[in-house]
Design a protein around this motif. Structure first.
Motif, PDB file in Angstrom:
ATOM      1  N   GLY A 109       0.889  -1.200  -0.116  1.00  0.00           N
ATOM      2  CA  GLY A 109       0.002   0.046  -0.036  1.00  0.00           C
ATOM      3  C   GLY A 109       0.810   1.158  -0.077  1.00  0.00           C
ATOM      4  N   LEU A 110       0.554   2.374   0.406  1.00  0.00           N
ATOM      5  CA  LEU A 110      -0.768   2.651   1.099  1.00  0.00           C
ATOM      6  C   LEU A 110      -1.854   3.126   0.115  1.00  0.00           C
ATOM      7  CD1 LEU A 110       0.540   4.647   4.066  1.00  0.00           C
ATOM      8  CD2 LEU A 110      -0.286   2.271   4.097  1.00  0.00           C
ATOM      9  N   ASP A 111      -1.364   3.643  -1.133  1.00  0.00           N
ATOM     10  CA  ASP A 111      -2.392   4.055  -2.251  1.00  0.00           C
ATOM     11  C   ASP A 111      -2.500   3.216  -3.384  1.00  0.00           C
ATOM     12  OD1 ASP A 111       0.211   4.825  -2.910  1.00  0.00           O
ATOM     13  OD2 ASP A 111      -0.352   6.473  -3.751  1.00  0.00           O
ATOM     14  N   HIS A 112      -1.599   2.132  -3.315  1.00  0.00           N
ATOM     15  CA  HIS A 112      -1.716   1.076  -4.505  1.00  0.00           C
ATOM     16  C   HIS A 112      -1.224  -0.414  -3.914  1.00  0.00           C
ATOM     17  CE1 HIS A 112      -0.956  -0.457  -8.594  1.00  0.00           C
ATOM     18  NE2 HIS A 112       0.200  -0.642  -8.135  1.00  0.00           N
ATOM     19  N   ILE A 113      -1.597  -1.321  -4.612  1.00  0.00           N
ATOM     20  CA  ILE A 113      -1.126  -2.605  -4.275  1.00  0.00           C
ATOM     21  C   ILE A 113      -1.224  -3.212  -5.886  1.00  0.00           C
ATOM     22  CG2 ILE A 113      -2.024  -2.779  -1.924  1.00  0.00           C
ATOM     23  CD1 ILE A 113      -4.420  -4.359  -3.022  1.00  0.00           C
ATOM     24  N   LEU A 114      -0.728  -4.617  -5.742  1.00  0.00           N
ATOM     25  CA  LEU A 114      -0.734  -5.311  -7.076  1.00  0.00           C
ATOM     26  C   LEU A 114       0.113  -4.581  -8.054  1.00  0.00           C
ATOM     27  CD1 LEU A 114      -4.546  -6.262  -6.824  1.00  0.00           C
ATOM     28  CD2 LEU A 114      -2.672  -7.774  -6.181  1.00  0.00           C
ATOM     29  N   PHE A 115       0.159  -5.128  -9.398  1.00  0.00           N
ATOM     30  CA  PHE A 115       1.074  -4.660 -10.425  1.00  0.00           C
ATOM     31  C   PHE A 115       0.971  -3.340 -10.863  1.00  0.00           C
ATOM     32  CE2 PHE A 115       1.418  -9.332 -10.899  1.00  0.00           C
ATOM     33  CZ  PHE A 115       2.921  -9.395 -11.088  1.00  0.00           C
ATOM     34  N   MET A 116       1.911  -2.955 -11.604  1.00  0.00           N
ATOM     35  CA  MET A 116       2.284  -1.466 -12.160  1.00  0.00           C
ATOM     36  C   MET A 116       0.863  -0.912 -12.813  1.00  0.00           C
ATOM     37  SD  MET A 116       4.953  -3.544 -12.150  1.00  0.00           S
ATOM     38  CE  MET A 116       5.173  -4.236 -13.808  1.00  0.00           C
ATOM     39  N   ASN A 117       0.538   0.181 -12.317  1.00  0.00           N
ATOM     40  CA  ASN A 117      -0.405   0.920 -13.239  1.00  0.00           C
ATOM     41  C   ASN A 117      -0.117   2.445 -13.149  1.00  0.00           C
ATOM     42  OD1 ASN A 117      -3.786  -0.753 -12.042  1.00  0.00           O
ATOM     43  ND2 ASN A 117      -2.313  -0.826 -13.821  1.00  0.00           N
ATOM     44  N   GLU A 118      -0.821   3.159 -14.199  1.00  0.00           N
ATOM     45  CA  GLU A 118      -0.558   4.374 -14.180  1.00  0.00           C
ATOM     46  C   GLU A 118      -1.987   5.006 -14.104  1.00  0.00           C
ATOM     47  OE1 GLU A 118       1.260   8.101 -17.147  1.00  0.00           O
ATOM     48  OE2 GLU A 118       1.479   6.031 -17.444  1.00  0.00           O
ATOM     49  N   VAL A 119      -2.477   5.826 -13.142  1.00  0.00           N
ATOM     50  CA  VAL A 119      -3.597   6.274 -12.795  1.00  0.00           C
ATOM     51  C   VAL A 119      -3.895   7.715 -12.687  1.00  0.00           C
ATOM     52  CG1 VAL A 119      -4.028   4.199 -11.558  1.00  0.00           C
ATOM     53  CG2 VAL A 119      -3.197   6.231 -10.361  1.00  0.00           C
ATOM     54  N   PRO A 120      -5.067   8.462 -13.015  1.00  0.00           N
ATOM     55  CA  PRO A 120      -5.296   9.714 -12.995  1.00  0.00           C
ATOM     56  C   PRO A 120      -4.927  10.452 -11.585  1.00  0.00           C
ATOM     57  CG  PRO A 120      -7.129   8.650 -13.837  1.00  0.00           C
ATOM     58  CD  PRO A 120      -6.245   7.487 -13.252  1.00  0.00           C
ATOM     59  N   GLN A 168       5.158   7.352   7.421  1.00  0.00           N
ATOM     60  CA  GLN A 168       4.718   8.195   6.455  1.00  0.00           C
ATOM     61  C   GLN A 168       4.980   8.173   5.236  1.00  0.00           C
ATOM     62  OE1 GLN A 168       5.523  12.158   8.394  1.00  0.00           O
ATOM     63  NE2 GLN A 168       4.759  13.602   6.538  1.00  0.00           N
ATOM     64  N   GLN A 169       4.037   8.039   4.142  1.00  0.00           N
ATOM     65  CA  GLN A 169       3.893   7.848   2.965  1.00  0.00           C
ATOM     66  C   GLN A 169       3.403   9.345   2.329  1.00  0.00           C
ATOM     67  OE1 GLN A 169       2.429   4.431   0.566  1.00  0.00           O
ATOM     68  NE2 GLN A 169       1.998   6.051  -1.025  1.00  0.00           N
ATOM     69  N   SER A 170       4.461  10.251   1.931  1.00  0.00           N
ATOM     70  CA  SER A 170       3.801  11.636   1.714  1.00  0.00           C
ATOM     71  C   SER A 170       4.946  12.344   0.566  1.00  0.00           C
ATOM     72  CB  SER A 170       3.772  12.477   3.106  1.00  0.00           C
ATOM     73  OG  SER A 170       3.133  12.107   4.129  1.00  0.00           O
ATOM     74  N   THR A 171       4.077  13.141  -0.037  1.00  0.00           N
ATOM     75  CA  THR A 171       4.713  14.084  -1.080  1.00  0.00           C
ATOM     76  C   THR A 171       4.145  15.345  -1.142  1.00  0.00           C
ATOM     77  OG1 THR A 171       5.607  13.987  -3.274  1.00  0.00           O
ATOM     78  CG2 THR A 171       3.572  13.060  -2.861  1.00  0.00           C
ATOM     79  N   VAL A 172       4.432  16.313  -1.870  1.00  0.00           N
ATOM     80  CA  VAL A 172       3.993  17.531  -2.153  1.00  0.00           C
ATOM     81  C   VAL A 172       3.093  17.567  -3.363  1.00  0.00           C
ATOM     82  CG1 VAL A 172       4.551  19.830  -2.940  1.00  0.00           C
ATOM     83  CG2 VAL A 172       5.657  18.973  -1.211  1.00  0.00           C
ATOM     84  N   PHE A 173       1.813  17.818  -3.626  1.00  0.00           N
ATOM     85  CA  PHE A 173       1.116  17.680  -4.683  1.00  0.00           C
ATOM     86  C   PHE A 173       0.777  16.358  -4.856  1.00  0.00           C
ATOM     87  CE2 PHE A 173       4.154  21.479  -6.067  1.00  0.00           C
ATOM     88  CZ  PHE A 173       3.127  22.207  -5.694  1.00  0.00           C
ATOM     89  N   GLY A 174       0.462  15.472  -3.854  1.00  0.00           N
ATOM     90  CA  GLY A 174       0.172  13.968  -3.837  1.00  0.00           C
ATOM     91  C   GLY A 174      -0.486  13.568  -2.478  1.00  0.00           C
ATOM     92  N   GLU A 175      -0.264  12.310  -2.090  1.00  0.00           N
ATOM     93  CA  GLU A 175      -0.599  11.692  -0.922  1.00  0.00           C
ATOM     94  C   GLU A 175       0.085  12.073   0.132  1.00  0.00           C
ATOM     95  OE1 GLU A 175       2.657   8.739  -1.976  1.00  0.00           O
ATOM     96  OE2 GLU A 175       1.208   9.936  -3.139  1.00  0.00           O
ATOM     97  N   ASP A 176      -0.646  12.138   1.338  1.00  0.00           N
ATOM     98  CA  ASP A 176       0.071  12.273   2.558  1.00  0.00           C
ATOM     99  C   ASP A 176      -0.742  11.158   3.543  1.00  0.00           C
ATOM    100  OD1 ASP A 176       1.088  13.114   4.985  1.00  0.00           O
ATOM    101  OD2 ASP A 176       0.269  15.200   5.105  1.00  0.00           O
ATOM    102  N   LEU A 177      -0.315   9.967   3.466  1.00  0.00           N
ATOM    103  CA  LEU A 177      -1.091   8.954   4.133  1.00  0.00           C
ATOM    104  C   LEU A 177      -0.090   8.652   5.328  1.00  0.00           C
ATOM    105  CD1 LEU A 177      -2.479   6.800   1.347  1.00  0.00           C
ATOM    106  CD2 LEU A 177      -3.704   8.284   2.900  1.00  0.00           C
TER     107      LEU A 177
END
Length: 393
Positions: A109-120, A168-177
């Motif tokens: 996780g925390l915002d993705h599992i399984l194989f590679m994907n490109e998502v909006p 902490q899985q965090s970035t600017v302009f993205g997830e902060d989980l």
């Protein structure tokens, strides 16, 4: 009371028999010092019953070693417990995760599992960032935790070993989980209890996916070891079709290590007991040893079985998950993605229970069969029916 060495002891009686509890049990912080593991902080838990396990502070507080009375339960792959500073998340076209793939438990996780994907990436409101590219199983397992505490706590005559941390899985302009993790084990006990809470600390609506990659090894895994689960339906198999029986390995019974084995992955629809618990076990009847994992159906409604019987990589995976094996894009298309707003969270609980002896194996098998009797045939035909997952908003 504490069960130690065939006796039931009070706190006073334990203290009378040693200068420190660490003679029998405890939690100790250490740092690994050589090779690819150099610099990783590690907590070693010893319960006094023969159960010993380690948690890698700098690898999301995942469980690495696990053994019982000298018999290994947790998997050690050729990659070792590699320092997260060596990890290249986007390396090898998204498959570099395999270079850090080792241990009893890897959290995905925390915002993705399984194989590679490109998502909006539109939920992050940053025009230059049109999409997010995800690699295998997400980022969390190679992020160091902030260790907020560990130790031994007495409550009357019961003593609990514990550790807590924040990943902490965090970035600017993205997830902060943030993943808030607590690990517990009773002195004298044969169980590990895992309590996780994933919180959206940011102000963007953020996707959340999660699963536990639990890897059982030799000698629990051996020729003839059995996979026990309350299977109501075999939903999917990655090798279905012409190759379904080609390797002569079904879902129920493990072979000896194989040369040239190609991994097999199944998704099963599992039933739950009256309390919502979903027990799955791998047992070795010859040794009288097994591992049972219990998760919660409403938290992780999906379940995969991973068979990696290649010589030198020999492992079997118990894999409870928030989502179907179809992946990130499919979860969005089916309306099954979990979306977290600011301050919203999801909680997850798991118990890892050592099965010691034929009696405990039989009791676990009975508990599982009381929920649902798994298919007797080794190659049940996958139904292709992926149940609708509710409670996703």
């Amino acid at each position: 009371m504490v069960e130690l060495y065939g006796k039931t002891l009070s706190r006073r009686q334990v203290s009378e028999r040693s200068g420190m509890l660490s003679q029998f049990a405890g939690v100790r912080l250490m740092t690994l010092g050589d090779g690819v593991e150099r610099g990783i902080r590690m907590l070693e838990f010893r319960t006094g019953s023969g159960l010993r396990f380690t948690a890698l502070v700098d690898r999301a507080l995942d469980i690495a070693d696990c053994d019982f009375r000298g018999q290994a339960i947790g998997w050690h792959s050729p990659s070792g417990f590699r320092h997260p500073g060596l990890h290249e998340y986007e390396g090898e076209e998204g498959l570099a995760w395999a270079r850090s793939f080792s241990g009893l438990l890897l959290t995905c996780g925390l915002d993705h599992i399984l194989f590679m994907n490109e998502v909006p990436a539109d939920s992050y409101n940053y025009p230059p960032k049109k999409t997010v590219r995800h690699s295998l199983h997400g980022r969390v397992s190679t992020i160091p935790a902030r260790l907020t505490g560990y130790g031994e706590t007495w409550d009357g005559d019961r003593c609990v070993l514990w550790a807590e941390g924040i990943v902490q899985q965090s970035t600017v302009f993205g997830e902060d989980l943030h993943l808030l993790r607590r690990i517990e084990a009773d002195v004298g006990g044969n169980e590990i209890r895992l309590s996780d809470r994933v919180v959206n600390h940011g102000f963007s609506r953020t996707p959340h996916m999660y699963f536990y990659h639990i890897n059982v090894s030799h000698p629990v895994l051996d020729e003839g070891s059995r996979y026990l689960a309350p299977i109501r339906d075999v939903v999917w198999a990655g090798h279905a079709g012409e190759r379904y029986e080609a390797q002569k390995v079904g879902y129920r019974t493990a072979p000896a290590p194989q040369l040239g084995f190609t991994e097999q992955v199944w998704q099963h629809e599992l039933g739950a007991d009256a309390n919502g618990g979903v027990p799955v076990a791998v047992v070795n009847d010859r040794l009288g040893l097994g591992l049972e994992v219990v998760t919660r159906k409403h938290q992780m409604p999906c379940a995969y079985e991973w068979q990696n019987f290649q010589a030198g990589h020999y492992a079997l995976g118990i894999e409870p998950s928030t989502h179907h094996v179809l992946g990130n894009l499919a979860a969005r298309e089916r309306g099954e993605m979990i979306w977290l707003e600011y301050g919203e969270s999801r909680s997850y609980n798991a118990v890892f229970r050592v099965l010691d002896g034929a009696g405990e194996i039989a009791a676990a098998e009975s508990r599982i069969a009381a929920i649902a009797r798994q298919p007797r045939e080794d190659y049940p035909r996958p139904s292709g029916h992926f149940p609708v997952l509710g409670g996703r908003s």
